[in-house]
Write an enzyme that holds these catalytic residues in place. Sequence first.
Site, PDB file in Angstrom:
ATOM      1  N   LYS A  65      16.482  10.578   5.618  1.00 50.01           N
ATOM      2  CA  LYS A  65      17.845  10.097   5.351  1.00 50.01           C
ATOM      3  C   LYS A  65      18.518  10.853   4.209  1.00 50.01           C
ATOM      4  O   LYS A  65      19.734  10.998   4.214  1.00 50.01           O
ATOM      5  CB  LYS A  65      17.890   8.596   5.155  1.00 50.01           C
ATOM      6  CG  LYS A  65      17.297   8.049   3.906  1.00 50.01           C
ATOM      7  CD  LYS A  65      17.322   6.518   3.968  1.00 50.01           C
ATOM      8  CE  LYS A  65      16.310   5.926   3.014  1.00 50.01           C
ATOM      9  NZ  LYS A  65      16.675   6.065   1.609  1.00 50.01           N
TER      10      LYS A  65
ATOM     11  N   ARG B 175      18.190  -2.350  -1.146  1.00 55.16           N
ATOM     12  CA  ARG B 175      16.841  -2.299  -0.599  1.00 55.16           C
ATOM     13  C   ARG B 175      16.339  -3.698  -0.237  1.00 55.16           C
ATOM     14  O   ARG B 175      15.277  -3.835   0.360  1.00 55.16           O
ATOM     15  CB  ARG B 175      15.865  -1.706  -1.626  1.00 55.16           C
ATOM     16  CG  ARG B 175      15.992  -0.216  -1.800  1.00 55.16           C
ATOM     17  CD  ARG B 175      14.929   0.252  -2.777  1.00 55.16           C
ATOM     18  NE  ARG B 175      15.296   1.511  -3.392  1.00 55.16           N
ATOM     19  CZ  ARG B 175      14.826   2.684  -3.018  1.00 55.16           C
ATOM     20  NH1 ARG B 175      13.981   2.772  -2.030  1.00 55.16           N
ATOM     21  NH2 ARG B 175      15.200   3.771  -3.638  1.00 55.16           N
TER      22      ARG B 175
ATOM     23  N   ARG C 191       2.345  17.167   2.922  1.00 54.14           N
ATOM     24  CA  ARG C 191       3.009  17.988   1.904  1.00 54.14           C
ATOM     25  C   ARG C 191       2.017  18.521   0.882  1.00 54.14           C
ATOM     26  O   ARG C 191       1.118  17.832   0.446  1.00 54.14           O
ATOM     27  CB  ARG C 191       4.078  17.158   1.169  1.00 54.14           C
ATOM     28  CG  ARG C 191       5.304  16.920   1.995  1.00 54.14           C
ATOM     29  CD  ARG C 191       6.518  16.671   1.136  1.00 54.14           C
ATOM     30  NE  ARG C 191       6.368  15.527   0.255  1.00 54.14           N
ATOM     31  CZ  ARG C 191       7.398  14.787  -0.151  1.00 54.14           C
ATOM     32  NH1 ARG C 191       8.622  15.078   0.244  1.00 54.14           N
ATOM     33  NH2 ARG C 191       7.202  13.778  -0.959  1.00 54.14           N
TER      34      ARG C 191
ATOM     35  N   ARG D  64       0.284  15.875  -4.106  1.00 52.95           N
ATOM     36  CA  ARG D  64       0.720  15.018  -5.218  1.00 52.95           C
ATOM     37  C   ARG D  64       0.203  13.596  -4.995  1.00 52.95           C
ATOM     38  O   ARG D  64       0.051  13.170  -3.853  1.00 52.95           O
ATOM     39  CB  ARG D  64       2.245  14.976  -5.304  1.00 52.95           C
ATOM     40  CG  ARG D  64       2.914  16.267  -5.734  1.00 52.95           C
ATOM     41  CD  ARG D  64       4.386  16.023  -5.958  1.00 52.95           C
ATOM     42  NE  ARG D  64       4.891  15.032  -4.989  1.00 52.95           N
ATOM     43  CZ  ARG D  64       6.074  14.465  -5.040  1.00 52.95           C
ATOM     44  NH1 ARG D  64       6.900  14.742  -6.013  1.00 52.95           N
ATOM     45  NH2 ARG D  64       6.456  13.601  -4.115  1.00 52.95           N
TER      46      ARG D  64
ATOM     47  N   ARG E 294       3.500   2.169  -0.105  1.00 48.79           N
ATOM     48  CA  ARG E 294       4.971   2.212  -0.191  1.00 48.79           C
ATOM     49  C   ARG E 294       5.594   1.674   1.093  1.00 48.79           C
ATOM     50  O   ARG E 294       6.606   0.982   1.065  1.00 48.79           O
ATOM     51  CB  ARG E 294       5.451   3.653  -0.430  1.00 48.79           C
ATOM     52  CG  ARG E 294       5.259   4.109  -1.869  1.00 48.79           C
ATOM     53  CD  ARG E 294       5.458   5.600  -1.979  1.00 48.79           C
ATOM     54  NE  ARG E 294       6.858   6.008  -1.928  1.00 48.79           N
ATOM     55  CZ  ARG E 294       7.256   7.267  -1.742  1.00 48.79           C
ATOM     56  NH1 ARG E 294       6.373   8.220  -1.562  1.00 48.79           N
ATOM     57  NH2 ARG E 294       8.534   7.566  -1.726  1.00 48.79           N
TER      58      ARG E 294
END
Length: 223
Positions: free
Chosen positions: A16, A91, A130, A162, A173
């Site tokens: 997004k 949120r 990633r 990371r 999350r």
Amino acid sequence: MSELNLILLGPPGSGKGTQGERLQEDLRLPYYATGDILRAAVREGTEVGTEAKEYMERGDLVPDDVIVGVIGERIDKKEAEDGFILDGFPRTEPQAEALDAKLGELRREVSAAVLFDVSDDEVVRRLGGRRTCPNGHIFHVESDPPEKEGVCDVCGEPLETRDDDRPEVIRNRLDQYHAKTEPLIAYYEDRGLLKRVDGSQAADEVSIRIRALLATLKMEEEL
Ligand SMILES: [Zn+2]
């Protein structure tokens, strides 16, 4: 055309942010990523920014009404008179209610909430793949691999995952996202404002879908 006030919803890794930036160019509307405008308000020392700063300096979460105040300051400027694109807020359902109240004060309302639908597995695949070097160059094991495995093409430093991109952290999350955001999705659905976009497709395809969706929205408004 009347103003276009858009809210972008979706999990981390749903694309997004990328689409928000494209929309900003396409529609020539300001794109407000909540974290960015909060930091800008603090830096500029606006009335609400000064209030937000006190919380941030204490290490406290900035309360919803202060964030809504910061958003209100931006929306009430000439730059947003034709509309805006809001990313990162609301949120939760209470935040959506607070935003609606503020928009009401400004005689505005949300035009549409665009939801980027992406499965949890796809998010884990995207973010979990990633790899980042100490200088912040980002690669992806599947979609953008470095020439030599584990080494940054740009600076030659070793690539690492990371902490934020570890699968267990991403799952956590996502759990939080689902718990808080599902009521929010229902909130906009009940008001007839929710527009779903299949976010699992390639970015160009997603852009085309959003353009079509906004064209439909415009036509409906003109009827
Ligand atoms: Zn590098």
